[in-house]
Design a protein around this motif. Structure first.
Motif, PDB file in Angstrom:
ATOM      1  N   ALA A  75      41.179  -4.571  52.451  1.00  0.00           N
ATOM      2  CA  ALA A  75      40.334  -3.308  52.821  1.00  0.00           C
ATOM      3  C   ALA A  75      39.329  -2.859  51.543  1.00  0.00           C
ATOM      4  N   LEU A  76      37.871  -3.477  51.781  1.00  0.00           N
ATOM      5  CA  LEU A  76      37.090  -3.470  50.773  1.00  0.00           C
ATOM      6  C   LEU A  76      36.888  -2.027  50.132  1.00  0.00           C
ATOM      7  N   VAL A  77      36.928  -1.624  49.087  1.00  0.00           N
ATOM      8  CA  VAL A  77      36.663  -0.440  48.353  1.00  0.00           C
ATOM      9  C   VAL A  77      35.614  -0.664  47.327  1.00  0.00           C
ATOM     10  N   PRO A  78      34.045  -0.909  47.239  1.00  0.00           N
ATOM     11  CA  PRO A  78      33.301  -1.273  46.560  1.00  0.00           C
ATOM     12  C   PRO A  78      33.362  -0.608  45.195  1.00  0.00           C
ATOM     13  N   ARG A  79      33.544   0.761  45.195  1.00  0.00           N
ATOM     14  CA  ARG A  79      33.555   1.406  43.994  1.00  0.00           C
ATOM     15  C   ARG A  79      34.881   1.887  43.355  1.00  0.00           C
ATOM     16  N   GLY A  80      35.860   1.080  43.969  1.00  0.00           N
ATOM     17  CA  GLY A  80      37.320   1.386  43.449  1.00  0.00           C
ATOM     18  C   GLY A  80      38.289   0.189  43.541  1.00  0.00           C
ATOM     19  N   ALA A  81      39.355   0.385  43.681  1.00  0.00           N
ATOM     20  CA  ALA A  81      40.427  -0.676  43.952  1.00  0.00           C
ATOM     21  C   ALA A  81      40.641  -0.913  45.365  1.00  0.00           C
ATOM     22  N   SER A  82      40.332  -2.194  45.757  1.00  0.00           N
ATOM     23  CA  SER A  82      40.520  -2.682  47.094  1.00  0.00           C
ATOM     24  C   SER A  82      41.965  -3.037  47.396  1.00  0.00           C
ATOM     25  N   LYS A  83      42.254  -2.445  48.595  1.00  0.00           N
ATOM     26  CA  LYS A  83      43.905  -2.873  49.054  1.00  0.00           C
ATOM     27  C   LYS A  83      43.776  -4.181  49.740  1.00  0.00           C
ATOM     28  N   VAL A  84      44.718  -5.133  49.037  1.00  0.00           N
ATOM     29  CA  VAL A  84      44.865  -6.504  49.477  1.00  0.00           C
ATOM     30  C   VAL A  84      46.267  -6.602  50.110  1.00  0.00           C
ATOM     31  N   THR A  85      46.308  -6.933  51.375  1.00  0.00           N
ATOM     32  CA  THR A  85      47.626  -7.096  52.130  1.00  0.00           C
ATOM     33  C   THR A  85      47.815  -8.638  52.550  1.00  0.00           C
ATOM     34  N   VAL A  86      49.082  -9.096  51.918  1.00  0.00           N
ATOM     35  CA  VAL A  86      49.275 -10.440  52.009  1.00  0.00           C
ATOM     36  C   VAL A  86      50.734 -10.626  52.786  1.00  0.00           C
ATOM     37  N   TYR A  87      50.453 -11.414  53.760  1.00  0.00           N
ATOM     38  CA  TYR A  87      51.540 -11.880  54.557  1.00  0.00           C
ATOM     39  C   TYR A  87      51.999 -13.116  54.429  1.00  0.00           C
ATOM     40  N   SER A  88      53.382 -13.428  53.837  1.00  0.00           N
ATOM     41  CA  SER A  88      53.916 -14.676  53.457  1.00  0.00           C
ATOM     42  C   SER A  88      55.461 -14.860  54.107  1.00  0.00           C
ATOM     43  N   ALA A  89      55.721 -15.812  54.000  1.00  0.00           N
ATOM     44  CA  ALA A  89      57.180 -16.515  54.520  1.00  0.00           C
ATOM     45  C   ALA A  89      58.155 -15.760  53.740  1.00  0.00           C
ATOM     46  N   ALA A  90      58.062 -15.499  52.493  1.00  0.00           N
ATOM     47  CA  ALA A  90      59.078 -15.083  51.448  1.00  0.00           C
ATOM     48  C   ALA A  90      58.134 -14.085  50.393  1.00  0.00           C
ATOM     49  N   PRO A  91      58.957 -13.375  49.726  1.00  0.00           N
ATOM     50  CA  PRO A  91      58.020 -12.487  48.853  1.00  0.00           C
ATOM     51  C   PRO A  91      57.773 -13.576  47.801  1.00  0.00           C
ATOM     52  N   LEU A  92      56.508 -12.925  47.338  1.00  0.00           N
ATOM     53  CA  LEU A  92      55.654 -13.659  46.305  1.00  0.00           C
ATOM     54  C   LEU A  92      56.055 -13.331  44.960  1.00  0.00           C
ATOM     55  N   PRO A  93      55.908 -14.235  43.954  1.00  0.00           N
ATOM     56  CA  PRO A  93      56.270 -13.632  42.727  1.00  0.00           C
ATOM     57  C   PRO A  93      54.775 -13.059  42.178  1.00  0.00           C
ATOM     58  N   GLU A  94      55.124 -11.862  41.726  1.00  0.00           N
ATOM     59  CA  GLU A  94      53.917 -10.915  41.299  1.00  0.00           C
ATOM     60  C   GLU A  94      52.985 -11.623  40.430  1.00  0.00           C
ATOM     61  N   ARG A  95      53.462 -12.782  39.540  1.00  0.00           N
ATOM     62  CA  ARG A  95      52.931 -13.235  38.450  1.00  0.00           C
ATOM     63  C   ARG A  95      51.906 -14.359  39.056  1.00  0.00           C
ATOM     64  N   ALA A  96      52.401 -15.059  40.191  1.00  0.00           N
ATOM     65  CA  ALA A  96      51.267 -15.724  40.959  1.00  0.00           C
ATOM     66  C   ALA A  96      50.172 -15.060  41.627  1.00  0.00           C
ATOM     67  N   VAL A  97      50.648 -13.969  42.110  1.00  0.00           N
ATOM     68  CA  VAL A  97      49.501 -13.070  42.837  1.00  0.00           C
ATOM     69  C   VAL A  97      48.235 -12.523  41.663  1.00  0.00           C
ATOM     70  N   HIS A  98      49.103 -12.182  40.628  1.00  0.00           N
ATOM     71  CA  HIS A  98      48.018 -11.682  39.587  1.00  0.00           C
ATOM     72  C   HIS A  98      47.185 -13.149  38.945  1.00  0.00           C
ATOM     73  N   ALA A  99      47.686 -14.256  38.792  1.00  0.00           N
ATOM     74  CA  ALA A  99      47.156 -15.325  38.323  1.00  0.00           C
ATOM     75  C   ALA A  99      46.046 -15.933  39.383  1.00  0.00           C
ATOM     76  N   ALA A 100      46.375 -15.639  40.739  1.00  0.00           N
ATOM     77  CA  ALA A 100      45.410 -16.057  41.754  1.00  0.00           C
ATOM     78  C   ALA A 100      44.089 -15.125  41.548  1.00  0.00           C
ATOM     79  N   VAL A 101      44.427 -13.790  41.558  1.00  0.00           N
ATOM     80  CA  VAL A 101      43.207 -12.779  41.634  1.00  0.00           C
ATOM     81  C   VAL A 101      42.379 -13.140  40.282  1.00  0.00           C
ATOM     82  N   SER A 102      43.221 -13.248  39.040  1.00  0.00           N
ATOM     83  CA  SER A 102      42.444 -13.505  38.013  1.00  0.00           C
ATOM     84  C   SER A 102      41.608 -14.559  37.954  1.00  0.00           C
ATOM     85  N   GLU A 103      42.165 -15.670  38.415  1.00  0.00           N
ATOM     86  CA  GLU A 103      41.417 -17.065  38.540  1.00  0.00           C
ATOM     87  C   GLU A 103      40.054 -16.998  39.396  1.00  0.00           C
ATOM     88  N   ALA A 104      40.178 -16.136  40.392  1.00  0.00           N
ATOM     89  CA  ALA A 104      39.002 -15.806  41.340  1.00  0.00           C
ATOM     90  C   ALA A 104      38.079 -14.841  40.651  1.00  0.00           C
TER      91      ALA A 104
END
Length: 112
Positions: A75-104
């Motif tokens: 849910a894109l919020v151009p002038r603020g923090a966008s809400k990103v909803t991730v569906y996965s088979a199991a809980p994701l390590p927050e560190r992995a999510v942080h790294a993927a977002v940062s690499e992007a």
């Protein structure tokens, strides 16, 4: 960041905050990759710095590469923090999510 990746056809590049390369401000709304799996783990995060559909596509693509991810919705919020909803088979390590977002090229702002 913006303008460096291809834009998801469902979210036009013109749907942005007007930051630098993107044009007039508009909320692009939710961006879906696919239908989430039944029984999937749902995690919500906040990401700063996305201004258009191309930005959302970059983050979505980076997160989709994580093991077990079946869907990413933004849910894109151009002038603020966008809400990103991730569906996965199991809980994701927050560190992995942080790294993927940062690499992007965007700022991981924590859980929603």
């Amino acid at each position: 960041m913006c303008g460096t990746n291809t834009t998801n056809p469902s979210v036009p590049a013109s749907a942005s905050s007007g930051g630098g390369c993107c044009g007039p401000a508009r909320n692009a709304g939710p961006q879906r990759q696919s239908e989430p799996s039944a029984g999937a783990t749902v995690s919500e995060y906040l990401v700063d710095g996305m201004t258009c559909g191309g930005c959302a596509s970059s983050v979505s693509g980076a997160l989709a590469k994580l093991d077990g991810v079946s869907d990413v919705q933004i849910a894109l919020v151009p002038r603020g923090a966008s809400k990103v909803t991730v569906y996965s088979a199991a809980p994701l390590p927050e560190r992995a999510v942080h790294a993927a977002v940062s690499e992007a090229g965007y700022r991981f702002a924590g859980r929603s």
